[in-house]
Write an enzyme that holds these catalytic residues in place. Structure first.
Site, mmCIF file in Angstrom:
data_model
loop_
_atom_site.group_PDB
_atom_site.id
_atom_site.type_symbol
_atom_site.label_atom_id
_atom_site.label_comp_id
_atom_site.label_asym_id
_atom_site.label_seq_id
_atom_site.Cartn_x
_atom_site.Cartn_y
_atom_site.Cartn_z
ATOM 1 C CE LYS A 166 -1.736 3.020 2.656
ATOM 2 N NZ LYS A 166 -1.919 4.143 1.743
ATOM 3 C CD GLU A 189 13.699 2.552 10.044
ATOM 4 O OE1 GLU A 189 13.909 3.695 10.504
ATOM 5 O OE2 GLU A 189 14.366 1.560 10.375
ATOM 6 C CB CYS A 239 13.118 10.249 7.584
ATOM 7 S SG CYS A 239 14.008 9.127 6.517
ATOM 8 C CD GLU A 269 9.798 14.156 10.609
ATOM 9 O OE1 GLU A 269 8.673 13.647 10.714
ATOM 10 O OE2 GLU A 269 10.777 13.566 10.124
HETATM 11 P P1 NAD Z 1 2.087 8.990 7.215
HETATM 12 O O1 NAD Z 1 2.318 8.328 8.526
HETATM 13 O O2 NAD Z 1 1.030 10.005 7.114
HETATM 14 O O3 NAD Z 1 1.735 7.883 6.112
HETATM 15 C C1 NAD Z 1 2.587 6.795 5.867
HETATM 16 C C2 NAD Z 1 1.760 5.664 5.271
HETATM 17 O O4 NAD Z 1 0.870 5.165 6.262
HETATM 18 C C3 NAD Z 1 0.898 6.087 4.086
HETATM 19 O O5 NAD Z 1 0.891 5.053 3.117
HETATM 20 C C4 NAD Z 1 -0.471 6.236 4.722
HETATM 21 O O6 NAD Z 1 -1.535 6.092 3.802
HETATM 22 C C5 NAD Z 1 -0.446 5.107 5.727
HETATM 23 N N1 NAD Z 1 -1.420 5.237 6.812
HETATM 24 C C6 NAD Z 1 -1.987 6.378 7.290
HETATM 25 N N2 NAD Z 1 -2.851 6.074 8.287
HETATM 26 C C7 NAD Z 1 -2.818 4.741 8.450
HETATM 27 C C8 NAD Z 1 -3.474 3.835 9.330
HETATM 28 N N3 NAD Z 1 -4.350 4.255 10.248
HETATM 29 N N4 NAD Z 1 -3.198 2.516 9.240
HETATM 30 C C9 NAD Z 1 -2.296 2.073 8.319
HETATM 31 N N5 NAD Z 1 -1.661 2.875 7.446
HETATM 32 C C10 NAD Z 1 -1.904 4.201 7.519
HETATM 33 O O7 NAD Z 1 3.498 9.563 6.746
HETATM 34 P P2 NAD Z 1 3.823 10.452 5.442
HETATM 35 O O8 NAD Z 1 3.289 11.833 5.670
HETATM 36 O O9 NAD Z 1 3.420 9.723 4.208
HETATM 37 O O10 NAD Z 1 5.418 10.470 5.455
HETATM 38 C C11 NAD Z 1 6.173 11.420 6.150
HETATM 39 C C12 NAD Z 1 6.766 10.791 7.392
HETATM 40 O O11 NAD Z 1 7.543 9.652 7.030
HETATM 41 C C13 NAD Z 1 7.735 11.703 8.108
HETATM 42 O O12 NAD Z 1 7.502 11.640 9.498
HETATM 43 C C14 NAD Z 1 9.107 11.120 7.789
HETATM 44 O O13 NAD Z 1 10.111 11.378 8.729
HETATM 45 C C15 NAD Z 1 8.781 9.669 7.712
HETATM 46 N N6 NAD Z 1 9.817 8.934 6.968
HETATM 47 C C16 NAD Z 1 10.657 8.112 7.664
HETATM 48 C C17 NAD Z 1 11.655 7.415 7.002
HETATM 49 C C18 NAD Z 1 12.565 6.502 7.751
HETATM 50 O O14 NAD Z 1 13.106 5.578 7.142
HETATM 51 N N7 NAD Z 1 12.771 6.690 9.040
HETATM 52 C C19 NAD Z 1 11.801 7.557 5.628
HETATM 53 C C20 NAD Z 1 10.932 8.417 4.952
HETATM 54 C C21 NAD Z 1 9.931 9.088 5.638
#
Ligand code: NAD
Length: 479
Positions: free
Chosen positions: A170, A245, A279, A381
């Site tokens: 997903k 992550e 990130c 963040e």
């Molecule tokens: P997000 O948490 O909003 O979404 C991430 C994913 O989770 C998306 O596919 C989203 O549709 C899904 N999701 C949302 N609600 C959900 C639920 N209730 N159940 C299951 N899945 C759900 O994050 P984002 O805005 O897409 O990404 C930005 C974040 O990602 C930042 O905090 C960034 O630091 C982090 N990030 C971390 C890394 C790492 O490796 N540490 C790498 C890239 C990004």
């Protein structure tokens, strides 16, 4: 219409999402199917049915598929990079670099499929032999964020397949284009139907279905802390394996003895490139007294040269923010930081249009000085081109400030002192440490991940990915 891939079939969704170019919001990249929970259920059923045969497929079969997928990604780097820059907003060179990384990841895990390893030991009991082997975990649910639309899917999909797992993937709602292109390549790669399934859809619908379905043996998640906590709670409740992550508030320490040019380049690169939406971005610059004012002045001079424009235009240094909501968050934090006493030294201007007059989510990179560790700008963040500066007395103070955060993903230091570099590598409470390098920008063949609130569970990437995508079996034989 770009459809979902379920059991080898391209299926319409229950709804449609529109993929918009953040560099020019008039540009509709395409329409993408949005699955509902019933379609996610079909994908899970298909992956479950495909697992017994795929988990016993030969290493050669897996090598051939992963290697071919990697080759196609690399051959199509310009086209896939263009799509990525168009939907996510990082610059074209950055986007092509990300595509190359994804191709290399598939090549790396093709090789890993051939060398799963194992151990053979004598038992402590006479006449008994012990074998330790790794087996596939089962059906894995892969949930990814928007900021690396092809590399993060690649670093979850490739190891999952290499070690014989089946997948329900997903992607993030904002960037379905790169995910769909990758799925299309996988659909022609020779994978049996049901081994890999693409289910685009809402996190609260498709994502939650993956978290709660007992047929999903493991969930690999990258995204925000708030969502990660939901993933953890759901997986613990049914004792499923999971890995998270999440965010960062990564420090870069700049010491008096740093090479000023090296420090500024590293800070500008990891603070602002990819619009600060990494990130591993250096969002806190911790600078000792003796170099502080020179460093801030050099940062501002360098920042004045950065061109904010359409992500795909030659010469652009920084593309747009990904969407209106993230832009709003970035601007809110600029206000919060100044209200708490920070000084906007440069940038932070909202540009409604790019140089060609196209409407987009543009923000000039912002540097906020005179901040203190307890301010929200230094604890939360932002995930945009917004960097704060904290003044430190000396190395020991800087190290303490660097570690004073709920996060622990990456940390950097700019110094010419071997003593301080060595000490920092050992004492930084982060999963990844960089000396005289940007905190963002890592290799594809070594482990990636953090500590504290940034990560949970085994590392991703490199050979360490086996910890998550395999389960260990210990077998005893009486000869
Ligand atoms: P997000 O948490 O909003 O979404 C991430 C994913 O989770 C998306 O596919 C989203 O549709 C899904 N999701 C949302 N609600 C959900 C639920 N209730 N159940 C299951 N899945 C759900 O994050 P984002 O805005 O897409 O990404 C930005 C974040 O990602 C930042 O905090 C960034 O630091 C982090 N990030 C971390 C890394 C790492 O490796 N540490 C790498 C890239 C990004």
């Amino acid at each position: 219409m770009h459809k979902n891939l379920i059991n080898g079939q391209w299926l319409d969704g229950a709804a449609v999402s529109r993929n918009i170019n953040p560099s020019d919001t008039r540009d509709l990249i395409g329409e993408y199917a949005q699955a509902d929970a019933a379609q996610a259920d079909l994908a899970i059923a298909a992956a479950t049915a495909a697992f017994p045969a795929w988990s016993l497929s030969t290493p050669q079969q897996r090598f051939d598929i992963l290697d071919a997928v990697g080759s196609e990604i690399l051959a199509r780097r310009a086209e896939l990079g263009d799509l990525l820059a168009r939907e996510e907003g990082k610059t074209l060179p950055e986007a092509i670099g990300e595509v190359v990384r994804a191709g290399n990841i598939f090549k790396f895990f093709a090789g890993e499929a051939l060398r799963p390893g194992g151990e053979s030991l004598p038992s402590v009991r006479p006449g008994v032999g012990v074998e330790i082997t790794r087996e596939a975990v089962g059906v894995v649910g892969l949930i990814t964020p928007w900021n690396f639309p092809i590399a993060i899917p690649a670093w979850k999909i490739a190891p999952a397949l290499a070690w014989g797992n089946c997948i329900v993937f997903k992607p993030a709602d904002l960037v379905p284009g790169s995910a769909w292109a990758l799925a299309e390549i996988l659909s022609r790669s020779g994978l049996p139907a049901g081994v890999f399934n693409l289910v685009m859809g809402r996190g609260s619908v498709v994502g939650e279905k993956l978290l709660n379905d007992p047929r999903i043996a493991a969930v690999s998640f990258t995204g925000s802390v708030a969502t990660g906590q939901k993933v953890a709670a759901a997986c613990v409740a049914r004792m499923a394996k999971f890995q998270l992550e999440m965010g960062g508030k990564n420090p870069m320490v700049v010491l008096d003895d740093a090479d000023l040019g090296v420090a500024v380049n590293a800070a500008v690169n990891s603070g602002f490139f990819s619009t600060g939406q990494r990130c591993t971005a250096s969002s806190r610059l911790i600078v000792t007294d003796g170099i502080h004012d020179r460093f801030v002045a050099a940062m501002v001079e360098k920042m004045k040269t950065l061109k904010v424009d359409d992500a795909r235009k030659a010469g652009t240094d920084i593309g747009p923010v990904v969407d209106a909501s993230q832009l709003g968050q970035d601007i809110d934090y600029l206000g919060i930081a100044q209200a708490e006493g920070g000084r906007l030294a440069h940038g932070g201007a909202r540009l409604e249009h790019n140089a060609d007059g196209a409407p987009g989510f543009y923000l000039t990179p912002a540097l906020i000085t005179d901040t203190t560790p307890e301010m929200r700008i230094n604890r939360e963040e932002v995930f945009g081109p917004v960097v704060s500066v904290i003044r430190a007395r000396d190395y020991e103070h800087a190290l303490a400030l660097a570690n004073d955060t709920p996060f622990g993903l990456a940390a950097g230091i700019a110094t010419t002192s071997l003593k301080h570099a060595t000490h920092f590598k050992r004492h930084s409470q982060a999963g990844m440490v960089m000396v005289n390098l940007p905190t963002a920008g890592v290799d594809y063949h070594v482990p990636f991940g953090g500590r504290k609130g940034s990560s949970y569970g085994p590392r991703e990437q490199g050979r360490y990915a086996a910890e998550f995508y395999t389960t260990v079996k210990t077998a005893y034989t009486q000869a």
